[in-house]
Design an enzyme around this catalytic site. Structure first.
Site, mmCIF file in Angstrom:
data_model
loop_
_atom_site.group_PDB
_atom_site.id
_atom_site.type_symbol
_atom_site.label_atom_id
_atom_site.label_comp_id
_atom_site.label_asym_id
_atom_site.label_seq_id
_atom_site.Cartn_x
_atom_site.Cartn_y
_atom_site.Cartn_z
ATOM 1 N N ASP A 103 33.644 -13.804 -7.332
ATOM 2 C CA ASP A 103 33.666 -13.585 -8.781
ATOM 3 C C ASP A 103 32.275 -13.157 -9.241
ATOM 4 O OD1 ASP A 103 36.251 -14.495 -8.695
ATOM 5 O OD2 ASP A 103 35.695 -16.561 -9.194
HETATM 6 N N1 URA Z 1 36.718 -19.123 -5.185
HETATM 7 C C1 URA Z 1 36.523 -18.816 -6.483
HETATM 8 O O1 URA Z 1 37.112 -19.427 -7.376
HETATM 9 N N2 URA Z 1 35.666 -17.814 -6.791
HETATM 10 C C2 URA Z 1 34.947 -17.148 -5.856
HETATM 11 O O2 URA Z 1 34.152 -16.267 -6.187
HETATM 12 C C3 URA Z 1 35.176 -17.486 -4.513
HETATM 13 C C4 URA Z 1 36.064 -18.479 -4.204
#
Ligand code: URA
Length: 234
Positions: A103
């Protein structure tokens, strides 16, 4: 391999541009300027230079980046910068792809490659490659939440239970955990399923490959054969 073909494969642009570089005298092999596009070179282990910068021939490239916050793992980001702004254009030219996604607000280890088969191997759901995260939470973490994560939590619109392994509570608000799948927002959704919420998320390890402390945020490094072996370790 013909010299112009070698340059194309290494990301120096289309045929015309690579031929132009050679004819200009910008390309040297073994310290000698090569002006013939037809010259053949043995690419294995080859060091060559273009405009006085030395390069090593790589059939494929594998990279690890320490991703900062505020970067999207997409070539065409919607709202933030792109992680591809952090790697050299030469590598992007040769078709570099991110291996999975983090993310925009997640930091830490993200891999890149132009080797489609390798990318597929690491991201295929059946492979269950371990990914380790350091999580800080909005509310204090309690023993029930850790138990729920270890036993597996149900996630909306997903089949089965999602478990974390190697759970280590670092302090009241900090947890280390490993997941073995890679579904959308997985860690955030798993923490939410326990009644808590993620504040910050950092990926520290994939397989047996640990993000080196020496790799500062925003920096990347090549991965060599010994690194690749550790990444595939399950
Ligand atoms: N899990 C998440 O919620 N976000 C990420 O970026 C990676 C794993």
């Amino acid at each position: 391999m013909r010299l112009d073909k070698l340059l194309i494969s290494q990301g120096f642009g289309p045929r015309k541009e690579c031929q132009f570089l050679i004819e200009l005298g910008a390309v040297s092999v073994h310290g000698e300027v090569c002006k013939s596009i037809k010259q053949h070179v043995d690419p294995k282990g080859l060091e060559y230079s273009v405009n006085d910068t030395v390069y090593q021939y790589r059939e494929n490239v594998y990279l690890a980046l320490n991703k900062p916050q505020g970067y999207e793992c997409s070539h065409r980001p919607d709202y933030h910068l792109s992680v591809f702004d952090l790697v050299p254009e030469l590598l992007i030219n040769r078709g570099l792809q991110a291996v999975g996604r983090l993310d925009q607000d997640t930091t830490g280890l993200i891999l890149f490659t132009d080797d489609g088969k390798w990318l597929h191997g690491l991201t295929h759901p059946k492979k269950h490659i371990a990914k380790r995260y350091l999580v800080t939470t909005k509310d204090p973490i309690d023993a029930t939440q850790i138990e729920q994560l270890a036993e597996g939590v149900a996630l909306r619109n997903e089949i089965g239970l999602y478990k974390a392994t190697d759970l280590v509570q670092v302090d009241e608000y900090t947890l280390q955990l490993t997941i073995h799948q890679g579904i959308y927002h997985q860690v955030k959704r798993m923490i939410a399923a326990t009644g808590n919420a993620v504040d910050t998320l950092h990926r520290s390890q994939i397989g047996e490959w640990v993000l080196p402390e020496t790799l500062a945020e925003g920096e990347w490094q090549y991965l060599e054969a010994s690194d690749l072996l550790k990444l595939q370790h399950q």
